[in-house]
Design a protein around this motif. Structure first.
Motif, PDB file in Angstrom:
ATOM      1  N   ILE A   1      11.597 -13.218   0.513  1.00 40.78           N
ATOM      2  CA  ILE A   1      11.828 -12.047  -0.338  1.00 40.78           C
ATOM      3  C   ILE A   1      13.319 -11.867  -0.617  1.00 40.78           C
ATOM      4  N   ALA A   2      14.150 -12.100   0.411  1.00 39.73           N
ATOM      5  CA  ALA A   2      15.599 -11.960   0.224  1.00 39.73           C
ATOM      6  C   ALA A   2      16.119 -12.946  -0.829  1.00 39.73           C
TER       7      ALA A   2
ATOM      8  N   PRO B   1       1.406 -17.952   1.496  1.00 39.64           N
ATOM      9  CA  PRO B   1       0.332 -17.076   0.979  1.00 39.64           C
ATOM     10  C   PRO B   1       0.437 -15.643   1.467  1.00 39.64           C
ATOM     11  N   GLU B   2       0.839 -15.471   2.726  1.00 39.39           N
ATOM     12  CA  GLU B   2       0.901 -14.133   3.306  1.00 39.39           C
ATOM     13  C   GLU B   2       2.046 -13.307   2.729  1.00 39.39           C
ATOM     14  N   VAL B   3       3.029 -13.990   2.119  1.00 40.80           N
ATOM     15  CA  VAL B   3       4.228 -13.306   1.632  1.00 40.80           C
ATOM     16  C   VAL B   3       4.038 -12.738   0.230  1.00 40.80           C
ATOM     17  N   MET B   4       3.175 -13.356  -0.584  1.00 41.44           N
ATOM     18  CA  MET B   4       3.086 -13.005  -1.996  1.00 41.44           C
ATOM     19  C   MET B   4       2.777 -11.527  -2.224  1.00 41.44           C
TER      20      MET B   4
ATOM     21  N   HIS C   1       4.881  -6.190  -3.969  1.00 40.73           N
ATOM     22  CA  HIS C   1       5.097  -4.781  -3.622  1.00 40.73           C
ATOM     23  C   HIS C   1       6.589  -4.457  -3.596  1.00 40.73           C
ATOM     24  N   PHE C   2       7.366  -5.377  -3.037  1.00 35.65           N
ATOM     25  CA  PHE C   2       8.810  -5.171  -2.961  1.00 35.65           C
ATOM     26  C   PHE C   2       9.411  -5.033  -4.350  1.00 35.65           C
TER      27      PHE C   2
ATOM     28  N   SER D   1      11.654  -2.084  -8.913  1.00 36.82           N
ATOM     29  CA  SER D   1      11.613  -1.806 -10.347  1.00 36.82           C
ATOM     30  C   SER D   1      11.547  -0.305 -10.600  1.00 36.82           C
ATOM     31  N   PHE D   2      10.727   0.394  -9.821  1.00 43.11           N
ATOM     32  CA  PHE D   2      10.629   1.851  -9.967  1.00 43.11           C
ATOM     33  C   PHE D   2      11.975   2.520  -9.690  1.00 43.11           C
TER      34      PHE D   2
END
Length: 680
Positions: free
Chosen positions: A237-238, A280-283, A288-289, A294-295
């Motif tokens: 994610i980073a 797969p577990e990260v997607m 969500h991140f 974006s919000f």
């Protein structure tokens, strides 16, 4: 207070205001982006009022400081992340199908709008402008802004194709606008401007091409690194957070290329071929991140735009307001004329374009933060005349506000009038079938609850008022839904593969092959059978067979040969399980017996093809059957063990600390088993 602390106060207060505003706007027809812009303008307008309260003065100081942020800083903070999130959330297969249409709108369409807008300015406005200045302003106000457009579409558009077209155009023509703006700004600041169309075209091609190359190179290198990781969500994610800023900076400041094009390229590669490289577990966490980020960024940037507009612009004279009205109406007419002029082309390429969708495309051309940031760059450029700079900023800010408020707030009404606020009839029928199925399940559950001895006092008349039932009044309209039905089956099959991948039951390579076959089947008229692309992927490389016994390279050849056999077995097994799943699903979505019969015939062919392949594998490669099946069984069991640990943690039977240690042990076994399976 220090500058950094004031900025922190602004960020915190702005986000809190956005949260409260979003809560207030729930179940209303007011777009969030329009409300944020209005809120920012109201706050900016109130900053001139004096007060003796220290806390209020500090808040005022923080908002004043935010309104004075450098335009380049605004672009470099917000644009890379927002562009990446938008492109990363696109359906890449649909984007590729529509790319020809998007490119026509974003490049020649954008250039034509710029030229005609420049001509309008030279005709209407009483400025002693050079051609370069007029072209520069045309580039600023002709580009639809991805931030504003995407924010609007995500709130109200349920049509994936229309959303992809408008969103894709806004992403690409934003890059086009920045490139043209840079070229024309240098032209406008020349004492004796020299305009060579060929030089502009060559420079444009160079800037875009280098942007694509930088985005591609960074994507490929980073995906190779990500592929070497094993379920490390923090690193994965980073990387997706840092790399958009990296490619934007490298493109803009080192190679003087298009940073937006680089970011879009990076995001599309990640969302398409690179999707299986992420764990797969990260997607799920990854999406969500980015959705949350974006919000936050959308909230900040729309409030910032409102602040800038209300604090940097005084009360212009009546003539400037008249010019603003003329230019605003002019750019709407110009965009409409260009899109209608391109309709003969747009209707025949990609997936086509209807008249109704073209109207939404015209009306959805919102301008936003990018246009305002470019105007602020002009406003701080002392090489230009001060009157020119002030008028560019005033007109651009006015156009940004008008397009967001007028076009944005009325978009829902326009779509409703055109009948685009609902799903197409064929999709409505499929959706109605699903609702019918849900309703029947609700009726069944209701009868069970009525017999529950601990629910004897339920006021069922009150409960039934809040339950939508389509069980009795459901009727099917007689329309042709065969194409939509097959498309839905294929999309369900594709999601089945992604679910299997997320559970660790399908490898990256097998998932890629099976999903790619589905996307090819979705092109044009959808067909469940045949799957010709799978056969191509299942071919054993001849060199891996011939070189098995060679010294040095023999080990690599045997490893490649084994890997290909593993891919064939896994994807054939996945195809077989998917066909069984679709056979069970097909009757629940079918709207006609003939429709179901045709679909099941095709699904049966897929099922037979998969079973035959598995049987041939056992017959032709008996020496590999044990290894391949053993590894697959071990991987499924280890994934089951990990899932069980997660479930027990969720139920409170294991502490999170203990669960992390157990999961680390399981994942180490997974990693070791993968390495051992490749040893020859």
């Amino acid at each position: 207070m220090q500058t950094t602390l004031l900025l922190l106060v602004f960020f915190v207060v702005a986000i809190l205001l956005g949260i409260m505003l979003r809560k207030l706007l729930k179940n209303t027809a007011i777009p969030y982006s329009v409300a944020l812009l209005t809120l920012g303008m109201l706050i900016g307008g109130s900053l001139s009022f004096e007060t003796q309260l220290p806390v209020v003065n500090e808040l005022k100081a923080s908002f004043v400081l935010a309104s004075q942020l450098d335009a380049n800083l605004i672009m470099f903070i917000f644009l890379p992340a927002l562009v990446f999130e938008s492109a990363f959330s696109l359906e890449v297969h649909l984007f590729k199908r529509m790319f020809s249409q998007i490119a026509v709108l974003a490049i020649p369409g954008m250039v034509i709008c710029t030229l005609i807008t420049a001509l309008l300015c030279l005709t209407v406005l009483p400025w002693n402008w050079s051609i370069g200045a007029a072209l520069m302003f045309g580039a600023i106000v002709s580009a639809t802004d991805p931030v504003a457009v995407v924010s609007l579409l995500k709130e109200m558009c349920s049509r994936a194709r229309l959303q992809t077209l408008i969103e894709g155009e806004s992403l690409l023509n934003d890059g086009t606008a920045i490139v043209l703006f840079t070229l024309f700004l240098s032209l406008a600041t020349q004492i004796q401007p020299e305009f060579e169309a060929s030089e502009v075209i060559i420079e444009f091609v160079r800037v875009v091409s280098i942007g694509v190359v930088i985005g591609t190179v960074v994507a490929v290198i980073s995906l190779m690194f990500i592929g070497s990781l094993f379920n490390d969500s923090l690193i994965e994610i980073a990387l997706t957070l840092v790399l958009p800023y990296l490619v934007f900076y490298v493109s803009e400041h080192i190679f003087h290329a298009s940073g937006v094009v680089s970011v879009v390229t990076l995001a599309l590669i990640y969302a398409g071929p690179g999707r299986t490289r992420f764990s797969p577990e990260v997607m799920e966490h990854l999406h969500h991140f980015w959705h949350t980020l974006s919000f936050l960024f959308n909230t900040l940037i729309f409030i910032l735009v409102g602040l800038v507009v209300s604090t940097r612009l005084g009360l212009a004279d009546l003539a400037n307001w008249e010019y603003l009205a003329v230019i605003f109406l002019g750019i709407l007419v110009i965009r409409g004329g260009v899109i209608l002029g391109l309709m003969p082309i747009l209707a025949r390429i990609g997936i086509g374009l209807t008249k109704e969708k073209s109207v939404v495309l015209i009306w959805g051309g919102l301008r936003g933060a990018v246009s305002l940031a470019l105007a602020l760059i002009v406003a701080t450029n002392e090489s230009l005349d001060i009157q020119l700079r002030d008028q560019v900023l005033f007109l651009t800010a006015g156009i940004v506000v008008l397009t967001i408020v007028v076009n944005g707030s009325s978009m829902r009404f326009v779509m409703a009038k055109l009948g685009l606020d609902k799903l197409p009839k064929a999709k409505q029928q499929t959706f109605a079938k699903v609702q019918h199925k849900i309703s029947n399940e609700m009726v069944s559950m209701r009868s069970k609850l009525q017999s529950d001895e601990y629910l004897k006092s339920v006021n069922w008349s009150l409960v039934d008022q809040n339950i939508v039932s389509v069980g009795e009044g459901y009727e099917e309209e007689k329309i042709d839904t065969q194409v939509e039905y097959l498309r839905k089956l294929l999309e369900s099959e594709r999601q089945f593969y992604w679910n299997q991948f997320a559970k660790g039951l399908l490898s990256k390579d097998a998932t890629h092959i099976l999903v790619d076959a589905i996307e090819k089947a979705l092109d044009g008229t959808p067909q469940v059978w045949p799957r010709t692309s799978i056969v191509r992927h299942w071919k054993i490389p001849k060199w891996s067979t011939r070189c098995r016994t060679f010294p040095v390279i023999g080990a690599y050849a045997r490893a490649a040969n084994y890997k290909q056999h593993m891919i064939i077995f896994e994807s054939a097994r996945g195809l077989f399980e998917a066909s069984e799943y679709i056979k069970d699903l097909a009757p629940s979505l079918s709207l006609a017996p003939e429709q179901l019969k045709l679909a099941l015939e095709q699904v049966e062919q897929v099922n037979h093809f998969a079973k035959t392949t598995l049987a041939d594998f056992r017959e032709q490669s008996p020496h590999l059957v044990e290894r391949v099946e053993s590894y697959l069984a071990l991987r499924i069991l280890l994934n089951t063990e990990r899932k069980m640990i997660q479930t027990l943690t969720h139920d409170g039977m294991i502490s999170e600390t203990d669960a992390e240690k157990l999961i680390e042990t399981v994942e180490l076994k997974m990693h070791q088993s993968k390495k051992q399976s490749q040893l020859i």
